[in-house]
Design a protein around this motif. Structure first.
Motif, mmCIF file in Angstrom:
data_model
loop_
_atom_site.group_PDB
_atom_site.id
_atom_site.type_symbol
_atom_site.label_atom_id
_atom_site.label_comp_id
_atom_site.label_asym_id
_atom_site.label_seq_id
_atom_site.Cartn_x
_atom_site.Cartn_y
_atom_site.Cartn_z
ATOM 1 N N THR A 45 57.873 -16.565 -83.644
ATOM 2 C CA THR A 45 57.307 -15.241 -83.909
ATOM 3 C C THR A 45 57.340 -14.948 -85.407
ATOM 4 O O THR A 45 58.093 -15.566 -86.155
ATOM 5 C CB THR A 45 58.091 -14.143 -83.159
ATOM 6 N N LEU A 46 56.511 -14.008 -85.825
ATOM 7 C CA LEU A 46 56.482 -13.528 -87.202
ATOM 8 C C LEU A 46 57.183 -12.187 -87.221
ATOM 9 O O LEU A 46 56.762 -11.254 -86.531
ATOM 10 C CB LEU A 46 55.041 -13.408 -87.704
ATOM 11 N N GLU A 47 58.277 -12.092 -87.990
ATOM 12 C CA GLU A 47 59.143 -10.912 -87.948
ATOM 13 C C GLU A 47 59.646 -10.558 -89.338
ATOM 14 O O GLU A 47 59.365 -11.258 -90.302
ATOM 15 C CB GLU A 47 60.383 -11.184 -87.090
ATOM 16 N N ILE A 48 60.466 -9.513 -89.376
ATOM 17 C CA ILE A 48 61.258 -9.193 -90.546
ATOM 18 C C ILE A 48 62.686 -9.633 -90.240
ATOM 19 O O ILE A 48 63.051 -9.809 -89.077
ATOM 20 C CB ILE A 48 61.198 -7.681 -90.886
ATOM 21 N N PRO A 49 63.520 -9.841 -91.265
ATOM 22 C CA PRO A 49 64.908 -10.237 -90.992
ATOM 23 C C PRO A 49 65.647 -9.149 -90.222
ATOM 24 O O PRO A 49 65.351 -7.954 -90.367
ATOM 25 C CB PRO A 49 65.517 -10.425 -92.381
ATOM 26 N N GLY A 50 66.614 -9.577 -89.434
ATOM 27 C CA GLY A 50 67.404 -8.621 -88.672
ATOM 28 C C GLY A 50 68.478 -9.329 -87.878
ATOM 29 O O GLY A 50 68.552 -10.552 -87.867
ATOM 30 N N GLY A 51 69.316 -8.532 -87.231
ATOM 31 C CA GLY A 51 70.372 -9.110 -86.425
ATOM 32 C C GLY A 51 71.383 -8.076 -85.981
ATOM 33 O O GLY A 51 71.128 -6.869 -86.028
ATOM 34 N N LEU A 52 72.542 -8.569 -85.572
ATOM 35 C CA LEU A 52 73.606 -7.720 -85.032
ATOM 36 C C LEU A 52 74.415 -7.039 -86.127
ATOM 37 O O LEU A 52 74.652 -7.616 -87.181
ATOM 38 C CB LEU A 52 74.582 -8.563 -84.205
ATOM 39 N N GLU A 91 71.963 -21.581 -84.297
ATOM 40 C CA GLU A 91 70.877 -21.323 -83.347
ATOM 41 C C GLU A 91 69.606 -20.846 -84.036
ATOM 42 O O GLU A 91 68.650 -20.468 -83.369
ATOM 43 C CB GLU A 91 71.304 -20.264 -82.315
ATOM 44 N N GLU A 92 69.578 -20.805 -85.364
ATOM 45 C CA GLU A 92 68.420 -20.297 -86.094
ATOM 46 C C GLU A 92 67.641 -21.439 -86.739
ATOM 47 O O GLU A 92 68.211 -22.430 -87.185
ATOM 48 C CB GLU A 92 68.853 -19.310 -87.184
ATOM 49 N N ILE A 122 51.996 -10.118 -85.571
ATOM 50 C CA ILE A 122 53.308 -9.475 -85.495
ATOM 51 C C ILE A 122 53.303 -8.713 -84.184
ATOM 52 O O ILE A 122 52.546 -7.753 -84.013
ATOM 53 C CB ILE A 122 53.562 -8.517 -86.679
ATOM 54 N N ASP A 123 54.134 -9.172 -83.214
ATOM 55 C CA ASP A 123 54.113 -8.541 -81.891
ATOM 56 C C ASP A 123 55.500 -8.184 -81.366
ATOM 57 O O ASP A 123 55.657 -7.825 -80.200
ATOM 58 C CB ASP A 123 53.366 -9.418 -80.880
ATOM 59 N N HIS A 124 56.497 -8.269 -82.216
ATOM 60 C CA HIS A 124 57.867 -7.901 -81.846
ATOM 61 C C HIS A 124 57.962 -6.371 -81.919
ATOM 62 O O HIS A 124 57.745 -5.766 -82.981
ATOM 63 C CB HIS A 124 58.829 -8.567 -82.831
ATOM 64 N N VAL A 132 58.749 -9.839 -97.395
ATOM 65 C CA VAL A 132 59.401 -11.107 -97.075
ATOM 66 C C VAL A 132 59.548 -11.149 -95.558
ATOM 67 O O VAL A 132 60.376 -10.449 -94.976
ATOM 68 C CB VAL A 132 60.766 -11.235 -97.771
ATOM 69 N N LEU A 133 58.709 -11.946 -94.917
ATOM 70 C CA LEU A 133 58.717 -12.098 -93.461
ATOM 71 C C LEU A 133 59.359 -13.429 -93.101
ATOM 72 O O LEU A 133 59.551 -14.297 -93.960
ATOM 73 C CB LEU A 133 57.288 -12.058 -92.915
ATOM 74 N N ILE A 134 59.664 -13.583 -91.824
ATOM 75 C CA ILE A 134 60.216 -14.842 -91.353
ATOM 76 C C ILE A 134 59.473 -15.314 -90.101
ATOM 77 O O ILE A 134 59.078 -14.506 -89.259
ATOM 78 C CB ILE A 134 61.738 -14.748 -91.055
ATOM 79 N N HIS A 135 59.267 -16.613 -90.022
ATOM 80 C CA HIS A 135 58.850 -17.260 -88.774
ATOM 81 C C HIS A 135 60.143 -17.739 -88.130
ATOM 82 O O HIS A 135 60.948 -18.420 -88.785
ATOM 83 C CB HIS A 135 57.946 -18.466 -89.032
ATOM 84 N N GLN A 136 60.352 -17.363 -86.871
ATOM 85 C CA GLN A 136 61.592 -17.740 -86.187
ATOM 86 C C GLN A 136 61.304 -18.038 -84.719
ATOM 87 O O GLN A 136 60.560 -17.303 -84.059
ATOM 88 C CB GLN A 136 62.619 -16.614 -86.303
ATOM 89 N N TYR A 137 61.919 -19.099 -84.212
ATOM 90 C CA TYR A 137 61.789 -19.422 -82.790
ATOM 91 C C TYR A 137 62.598 -18.411 -81.981
ATOM 92 O O TYR A 137 63.762 -18.143 -82.280
ATOM 93 C CB TYR A 137 62.297 -20.831 -82.496
ATOM 94 N N ARG A 138 61.965 -17.835 -80.948
ATOM 95 C CA ARG A 138 62.627 -16.887 -80.042
ATOM 96 C C ARG A 138 62.565 -17.456 -78.642
ATOM 97 O O ARG A 138 61.486 -17.615 -78.057
ATOM 98 C CB ARG A 138 61.943 -15.517 -80.094
#
Length: 183
Positions: free
Chosen positions: A72-79, A141-142, A163-165, A59-65
């Motif tokens: 970007t194409l990423e995995i979920p994550g955060g603080l 902001e997401e 995937i470049d993060h 389960v990936l996410i597209h998210q504006y950074r």
């Protein structure tokens, strides 16, 4: 002779922002005996989650950074919030960003995102047998789109730069090099 830790002479906060604070440290080089100033970004720990479905889809996410000014194409994550453990934060971020929950959460290890200027760790987890439990709960902001990709496509997505993060790549490295090789 290997380098040694530097002796800290002073440490003072400079500026506090929402997600991080800046601090100036003054330390002495054990090699030269001379002091130098270092600017440190203080931040809470972070988490990354590789969510894997029973069908072996990630389960990936597209998210504006905004730093990169692109999606970007990423995995979920955060603080990791103050009251959370890294495990609790991983489960919370998985649920909020994707609408999925896990049946089993496996720690994959932690890395320093940039130890030259940052003091925090990023903890990575494998969330096994994830399943949808409801709608995403995105912050203001997401803007996140959920995308499922077969696990076997991940190395190609990394090689091709889709995937470049760096922290996402580190999480997949830990998954492939450590988790996948366990008996």
């Amino acid at each position: 002779m290997p380098p040694k830790d530097w002796k800290l002479l002073s440490s003072k906060p400079d500026r506090s922002c929402q997600l991080f604070s800046l601090r100036t440290d003054r330390a002495v080089s054990p090699r030269t005996g001379r002091p130098a100033d270092f600017f440190v970004v203080e931040a809470s720990p972070w988490v990354n989650v590789i969510p894997l479905t029973p069908q072996n889809e990630v389960v990936l996410i597209h998210q504006y950074r905004h730093g990169a000014r692109r999606v970007t194409l990423e995995i979920p994550g955060g603080l990791v919030e103050e009251a959370d453990s890294p495990e609790e934060a991983a489960r919370r971020e998985l649920r909020e960003e994707t609408g999925y929950a896990d049946r089993l959460l496996i720690p994959l290890g932690a890395v320093y995102p940039n130890p030259a200027i940052q003091d925090n760790l990023c903890y990575s987890f494998l969330a096994k047998d994830v399943y949808p439990v409801g709608a995403q709960q995105q912050d203001e902001e997401e803007d996140i789109e959920v995308v499922l990709k077969p696990l076997e496509e991940i190395p190609r997505l990394i090689r091709e730069g889709q995937i470049d993060h760096a922290l996402v790549i580190a999480a997949f490295y830990r998954f492939y090099m450590e988790y996948q090789t366990r008996p």
